[in-house]
Design an enzyme around this catalytic site. Structure first.
Site, PDB file in Angstrom:
ATOM      1  N   ASP A  81       0.827  -1.205   0.000  1.00  0.00           N
ATOM      2  CA  ASP A  81       0.000   0.000   0.000  1.00  0.00           C
ATOM      3  C   ASP A  81       0.861   1.255   0.000  1.00  0.00           C
ATOM      4  O   ASP A  81       2.033   1.236   0.385  1.00  0.00           O
ATOM      5  CB  ASP A  81      -0.963   0.019   1.185  1.00  0.00           C
ATOM      6  CG  ASP A  81      -0.259   0.115   2.535  1.00  0.00           C
ATOM      7  OD1 ASP A  81       0.732  -0.612   2.737  1.00  0.00           O
ATOM      8  OD2 ASP A  81      -0.698   0.925   3.387  1.00  0.00           O
ATOM      9  N   ASP A 142       7.758   4.275  -1.489  1.00  0.00           N
ATOM     10  CA  ASP A 142       7.390   3.761  -0.177  1.00  0.00           C
ATOM     11  C   ASP A 142       6.092   2.974  -0.323  1.00  0.00           C
ATOM     12  O   ASP A 142       5.029   3.538  -0.308  1.00  0.00           O
ATOM     13  CB  ASP A 142       7.217   4.928   0.799  1.00  0.00           C
ATOM     14  CG  ASP A 142       6.819   4.488   2.203  1.00  0.00           C
ATOM     15  OD1 ASP A 142       6.891   3.289   2.497  1.00  0.00           O
ATOM     16  OD2 ASP A 142       6.423   5.372   2.986  1.00  0.00           O
ATOM     17  N   GLU A 176       0.058  -1.188   5.691  1.00  0.00           N
ATOM     18  CA  GLU A 176       1.098  -0.732   6.617  1.00  0.00           C
ATOM     19  C   GLU A 176       0.959   0.752   6.898  1.00  0.00           C
ATOM     20  O   GLU A 176       1.184   1.212   8.021  1.00  0.00           O
ATOM     21  CB  GLU A 176       2.475  -1.043   6.029  1.00  0.00           C
ATOM     22  CG  GLU A 176       3.645  -0.825   6.989  1.00  0.00           C
ATOM     23  CD  GLU A 176       4.276   0.563   6.911  1.00  0.00           C
ATOM     24  OE1 GLU A 176       5.201   0.828   7.690  1.00  0.00           O
ATOM     25  OE2 GLU A 176       3.833   1.402   6.077  1.00  0.00           O
ATOM     26  N   GLU A 177       0.593   1.520   5.880  1.00  0.00           N
ATOM     27  CA  GLU A 177       0.531   2.971   6.021  1.00  0.00           C
ATOM     28  C   GLU A 177      -0.576   3.436   6.965  1.00  0.00           C
ATOM     29  O   GLU A 177      -0.548   4.576   7.428  1.00  0.00           O
ATOM     30  CB  GLU A 177       0.347   3.635   4.652  1.00  0.00           C
ATOM     31  CG  GLU A 177       1.525   3.458   3.699  1.00  0.00           C
ATOM     32  CD  GLU A 177       2.751   4.240   4.109  1.00  0.00           C
ATOM     33  OE1 GLU A 177       2.707   4.915   5.151  1.00  0.00           O
ATOM     34  OE2 GLU A 177       3.763   4.168   3.393  1.00  0.00           O
ATOM     35  N   ASP A 199      12.321  -1.389   3.711  1.00  0.00           N
ATOM     36  CA  ASP A 199      11.430  -0.225   3.707  1.00  0.00           C
ATOM     37  C   ASP A 199      12.145   0.998   4.259  1.00  0.00           C
ATOM     38  O   ASP A 199      11.530   1.873   4.849  1.00  0.00           O
ATOM     39  CB  ASP A 199      10.181  -0.541   4.548  1.00  0.00           C
ATOM     40  CG  ASP A 199       9.072   0.483   4.395  1.00  0.00           C
ATOM     41  OD1 ASP A 199       9.125   1.282   3.443  1.00  0.00           O
ATOM     42  OD2 ASP A 199       8.152   0.488   5.238  1.00  0.00           O
ATOM     43  N   HIS A 382       5.669  10.098   1.196  1.00  0.00           N
ATOM     44  CA  HIS A 382       4.402  10.752   1.549  1.00  0.00           C
ATOM     45  C   HIS A 382       4.320  12.154   0.950  1.00  0.00           C
ATOM     46  O   HIS A 382       3.604  13.008   1.474  1.00  0.00           O
ATOM     47  CB  HIS A 382       4.198  10.822   3.067  1.00  0.00           C
ATOM     48  CG  HIS A 382       4.097   9.498   3.743  1.00  0.00           C
ATOM     49  ND1 HIS A 382       3.495   9.343   4.972  1.00  0.00           N
ATOM     50  CD2 HIS A 382       4.503   8.260   3.378  1.00  0.00           C
ATOM     51  CE1 HIS A 382       3.560   8.068   5.335  1.00  0.00           C
ATOM     52  NE2 HIS A 382       4.174   7.396   4.368  1.00  0.00           N
TER      53      HIS A 382
END
Length: 411
Positions: A81, A142, A176-177, A199, A382
């Protein structure tokens, strides 16, 4: 190992954005679009047990090529994700070949510019190939950089059976986010003894420490009445919430005022009407004591504000999110030591450091799978300025392959 770029460019074009407000699991069904593709590609490599389970996790096994007994089973993990903070739809990746250090202006929004003076580690990439998005979306490095690197390493290991290694497990997680990446993982089925999330950020970094993290929700119940007749009666829950936000420290304890080992209180969501409003916060610190201090501060601010509104009340709900994985990893020094050696073998000078954030490895470590974080090369995540270096991704693939060999040799 050249397949890592092709894989990455293919994966980032698939929208896998997760949703923190969804009650489904995964939080968005579109995450399965990438996961299904990964299963197909793993099976095409000859990994027969690759599959997607009902919760959206991809599990796969690379068989051992060594006959040596007692080789620990290790796992490599990344999440499919991307962050809800910036759009992940219609990503148009751009490869800036042999970058000369000049500003990179993103074509779909020329106000989005990558500059050496503003972006950490970008000055280390002159002469390399930089991948960005086009300016209107995030890139998705990411953690699709990590996904592509694990897939490229799996490809290499499956086609080079002369490399000696034990059983290798692959795990791709959803959500995960939004803090739910390990919620339904089946560690018994996974069958690994140690793990590595792929990551991380700068090439050569190994992260063995994370924030400890909680979520805190304040639900405010105001006093509602007709605004035309509200004098002395109306207590607007939205204004109460605004007063709480305005009472937070201005020069400390926020993401924009902290660094290194400093924690913070961060409002992430607000909604409501005059009768009821909700504020969501994330609380972060590297120590349990620091975490509790910040939570108490936020509770005290709420109580102080409410004294100005005698008819109103508030409920506070605290939710544990994850804890600092260093507590677990310190008990398993070989997990760190082997990773550092693997990096040295491929010509890197490894750097151990802390994450001002968390990974799936935080929870996995406390669930019984000690799991530090290896660099994936992702930067400015992000955001629409997100970027990754092709050469860093290729080096991450080398580290994964090397790490498999180190574990075999030291068994």
């Amino acid at each position: 190992m050249s397949s890592v770029l092709d894989r990455f460019l293919r994966y980032v074009r698939i929208d896998t954005q997760s949703d923190p407000h969804s009650e489904s699991f995964p939080s968005t069904s579109k995450q399965r679009d990438l996961s299904n593709l990964l299963v197909t590609e793993l099976q095409e490599l000859g990994i027969r047990d690759a599959h997607l389970d009902e919760h959206g996790y991809v599990y796969a096994t690379i068989p051992a090529t060594s006959e040596k007994a007692g080789i620990p089973v290790i796992c490599f993990c990344s999440h499919v994700d991307t962050s809800p903070d910036v759009s992940g739809a219609n990503v148009k990746p751009i490869v800036h070949r042999n970058w000369d250090g000049a500003d990179i202006v993103l074509p779909d929004d020329p106000s989005q510019v990558l500059r050496i003076s503003e972006l950490h580690d970008l000055d280390q990439q002159i002469g390399n190939d930089i991948v960005t998005a086009s300016g209107s979306t995030l890139l998705g490095a990411d953690n699709k950089a990590g996904v592509a690197e694990i897939m490229a390493a799996a490809d290499y290991l499956m086609s080079h059976k002369d490399i000696r290694h034990g059983v290798i497990k692959i795990l791709f997680t959803p959500d995960e986010e939004v803090g739910r990446g390990t919620e339904k993982v089946d560690l018994l089925k996974l069958g690994a003894e140690y793990g590595y999330t792929v990551d991380g950020e700068a090439v050569g970094t190994l992260e063995d420490e994370t924030f400890s993290a909680d979520g805190l929700r304040i639900t405010i119940y105001g006093v509602s009445t007709h605004p035309g007749y509200g004098k002395g009666k109306l207590e607007n829950a939205l204004k109460i919430g605004a007063d709480i936000l305005a009472s937070l420290p201005k020069t400390a304890l926020s993401p924009e005022t902290t660094e290194e080992k400093e924690g913070f209180i961060h409002p992430v969501f607000m909604e409501g009407i005059q009768e009821k409003a909700t504020l969501d916060f994330i609380i972060r610190d590297f120590t349990e004591v620091g975490l509790k201090e910040k939570e108490e501060l936020l509770k005290n601010i709420t109580e102080t504000v409410l004294k100005q509104y005698p008819g109103s009340t508030a409920e506070i709900k605290l939710t544990e999110q994850y804890r600092n994985m260093k507590k677990i990893l310190d008990q398993h020094p070989q997990v760190i030591g082997n990773a550092l050696e693997a990096m040295e073998r491929v010509g890197l000078n490894p750097v151990q450091r802390s994450i001002r954030g968390g990974t799936d490895g935080s929870r996995l470590s406390f669930m019984g799978l000690p799991c530090p974080n290896i660099f994936a090369g992702e930067h400015a995540f992000h955001s629409r300025l997100e970027w990754v270096s092709v050469q860093d991704m290729e080096k991450a693939v080398e580290v994964i392959v090397s790490l498999c060999q180190v574990w075999e040799e030291k068994a």
